[in-house]
Structures are given as C-alpha cells and as structure tokens.
Design an enzyme around this catalytic site. Sequence first.
Site, PDB file in Angstrom:
ATOM      1  N   GLU A 116       1.048  -1.162   0.003  1.00  0.00           N
ATOM      2  CA  GLU A 116       0.106   0.140   0.178  1.00  0.00           C
ATOM      3  C   GLU A 116       0.972   1.289   0.150  1.00  0.00           C
ATOM      4  OE1 GLU A 116      -2.514   1.640  -0.593  1.00  0.00           O
ATOM      5  OE2 GLU A 116      -3.968   1.687   0.947  1.00  0.00           O
ATOM      6  N   ASP A 117       0.460   2.335  -0.569  1.00  0.00           N
ATOM      7  CA  ASP A 117       1.181   3.576  -0.769  1.00  0.00           C
ATOM      8  C   ASP A 117       1.457   4.162   0.790  1.00  0.00           C
ATOM      9  OD1 ASP A 117      -1.641   4.437  -0.569  1.00  0.00           O
ATOM     10  OD2 ASP A 117      -1.518   5.818  -2.140  1.00  0.00           O
ATOM     11  N   ASP A 120      -2.868   5.932   6.592  1.00  0.00           N
ATOM     12  CA  ASP A 120      -3.370   7.258   7.074  1.00  0.00           C
ATOM     13  C   ASP A 120      -4.056   6.829   8.402  1.00  0.00           C
ATOM     14  OD1 ASP A 120      -3.738   9.909   7.182  1.00  0.00           O
ATOM     15  OD2 ASP A 120      -5.196   9.744   5.712  1.00  0.00           O
ATOM     16  N   PHE A 169      -0.447  16.281   3.855  1.00  0.00           N
ATOM     17  CA  PHE A 169      -0.803  15.809   2.630  1.00  0.00           C
ATOM     18  C   PHE A 169       0.320  15.598   1.679  1.00  0.00           C
ATOM     19  CE2 PHE A 169      -3.059  14.912  -1.410  1.00  0.00           C
ATOM     20  CZ  PHE A 169      -4.075  13.823  -0.835  1.00  0.00           C
ATOM     21  N   ARG A 182       0.755  11.855  -9.436  1.00  0.00           N
ATOM     22  CA  ARG A 182       1.160  10.380  -9.260  1.00  0.00           C
ATOM     23  C   ARG A 182       2.589  10.003  -9.859  1.00  0.00           C
ATOM     24  NH1 ARG A 182      -3.078   7.404  -7.089  1.00  0.00           N
ATOM     25  NH2 ARG A 182      -5.243   7.996  -7.947  1.00  0.00           N
TER      26      ARG A 182
HETATM   27  P1  IMP Z   1      -6.655   5.516   5.008  1.00  0.00           P
HETATM   28  O1  IMP Z   1      -7.538   4.736   4.692  1.00  0.00           O
HETATM   29  O2  IMP Z   1      -7.064   6.833   5.428  1.00  0.00           O
HETATM   30  O3  IMP Z   1      -5.542   4.992   5.722  1.00  0.00           O
HETATM   31  O4  IMP Z   1      -6.172   5.911   3.779  1.00  0.00           O
HETATM   32  C1  IMP Z   1      -5.426   5.320   2.644  1.00  0.00           C
HETATM   33  C2  IMP Z   1      -5.589   5.833   1.309  1.00  0.00           C
HETATM   34  O5  IMP Z   1      -5.878   7.345   1.182  1.00  0.00           O
HETATM   35  C3  IMP Z   1      -3.990   5.943   0.768  1.00  0.00           C
HETATM   36  O6  IMP Z   1      -4.253   4.385   0.084  1.00  0.00           O
HETATM   37  C4  IMP Z   1      -4.119   6.930  -0.255  1.00  0.00           C
HETATM   38  O7  IMP Z   1      -4.671   6.607  -1.249  1.00  0.00           O
HETATM   39  C5  IMP Z   1      -5.151   8.021   0.497  1.00  0.00           C
HETATM   40  N1  IMP Z   1      -4.156   8.824   1.388  1.00  0.00           N
HETATM   41  C6  IMP Z   1      -4.059   8.856   2.534  1.00  0.00           C
HETATM   42  N2  IMP Z   1      -3.143   9.969   2.916  1.00  0.00           N
HETATM   43  C7  IMP Z   1      -2.818  10.809   1.615  1.00  0.00           C
HETATM   44  C8  IMP Z   1      -1.910  11.661   1.332  1.00  0.00           C
HETATM   45  O8  IMP Z   1      -1.163  12.360   2.059  1.00  0.00           O
HETATM   46  N3  IMP Z   1      -1.882  11.912  -0.148  1.00  0.00           N
HETATM   47  C9  IMP Z   1      -2.423  11.129  -0.835  1.00  0.00           C
HETATM   48  N4  IMP Z   1      -3.301  10.090  -0.565  1.00  0.00           N
HETATM   49  C10 IMP Z   1      -3.326   9.998   0.816  1.00  0.00           C
HETATM   50 MG    MG Z   2      -5.637   8.321  -3.331  1.00  0.00          MG
END
Ligand code: IMP
Ligand code: MG
Length: 202
Positions: A116-117, A120, A169, A182
Amino acid sequence: MAKKAKQAKKIQKPQPKERGGESVRILISRARLQRRITEMAREIRKDFPGEPLHLVGVLKGAVFFLTNLGKQIPGEVSFDFIAVASYGLGTHSSGQVRLTRDLDSSIEGKTVIVVEDILDTGMTLQYLLRVFEQRKPKRIRVAVLLDKPERRIAAVHADYVGFTIPNEFVVGFGLDYAERYRNMPDVGVLSLGADSSKAAKA
Ligand code: IMP
Ligand code: MG
C-alpha cells in the site's frame, strides 16, 4: 553535487499553470525512496527465505512502490492488484471504503504481502485485511511506503514501513491529489493556493 541537492529542494510549480497556486515541497527524494525500498525488499526476503511471495498492490497509489519493491525481492514473486475507493477528490477521507476491482486469482494458501502507498487513518487496510483473511491465505503481511501515525483511527499494524511522516498531505511516487501528481518521482508535501482551498474542504 551541492548544486544537485539545491535543485532537489527547489519548490516545484505544477503544470499547467492554471492550478491556482498549488505547490509541492519535496519531502523524500527519489534517491532516498529507492534506497529504502531496496532495504525493505531485503528485509522481506530475509523473513521468508525460499518462500514464494504473492504481492497484492492496492491501486492506484501503490503501483510504483510495488514495481520497485517487486523487482528487488529475489526468488519466486508473483503479484496481483485490488482497487478500493476511500477518498473523494480532496485531501480529506470520506471514511468509507468500497471495493472497485477484485483480485484476478485466489490467495488461498499463499504468503501474501499487501503493498500500500500510505497508511493514514487505517480504514482502507482494515477493510482489506478483513476481506483477505476470509480467503484463507497461509499468512498476510503489510508493507507500506509511508505511515502517518497521527491520523490513525483503525488499529492496523504494518509489518514493513518505508518512512514515517508527519500529518501533512503528500503527493508523488504514486500518491495523488484529485488524480494528479502520481507521476512525480519524489514524494512532496502539497500546499494548496487560495484558489483551491474550497476543493480541499470538499
Ligand atoms: P486510510 O484509509 O485513511 O489509511 O487512507 C489510505 C488511502 O488514502 C491511501 O491509499 C491513499 O490513497 C489515501 N491517502 C491518505 N493520505 C494521503 C496523502 O497524504 N496523500 C495522498 N493520498 C493519501
Ligand atoms: Mg488516493
């Protein structure tokens, strides 16, 4: 050398110019990303010597991370992709996760590394891990390029973390803002100009 470092720190203005004052400040350079991903690949292989590994990338953000990581893990490696929608077009999560593209093949009996990237709030990975666990893999591990622990809501643990970052962000190296940035080779912090502040709140 010094000149190169200076250039890397320069504020990048996105193209085209109409993007209302957005700018990106580089947080993690491409060279640091590559070095760390190489280390992560070694770590993963060391933990599972001689074992076939099945990398599952979360589209689209994890694409560059998965391709860089996958190339550097020696031995038998296969991969597949899954897509979820968790974010709208802005920088704030809707908190809802929905599967938009499933895997091509079964993960039953496999050693799965979810790639996963960014971790968050943890909502996306929590959802995915629940889905995957029902499919009876041999074991599941999680590799994330970036971790923003301050924002965590769901108790999700990543086994391999590239970089722990502050609550900002970020874009680049697969991460987007409304599908843009991206393709940036470095990871940077996005600042929105006055014109796009409304989009960020949406
Ligand atoms: P989570 O479900 O809140 O953990 O978020 C995961 C997804 O939200 C990641 O796979 C990203 O696609 C997106 N995301 C969360 N933080 C960022 C950020 O700082 N920049 C870009 N995408 C983010
Ligand atoms: Mg995204």
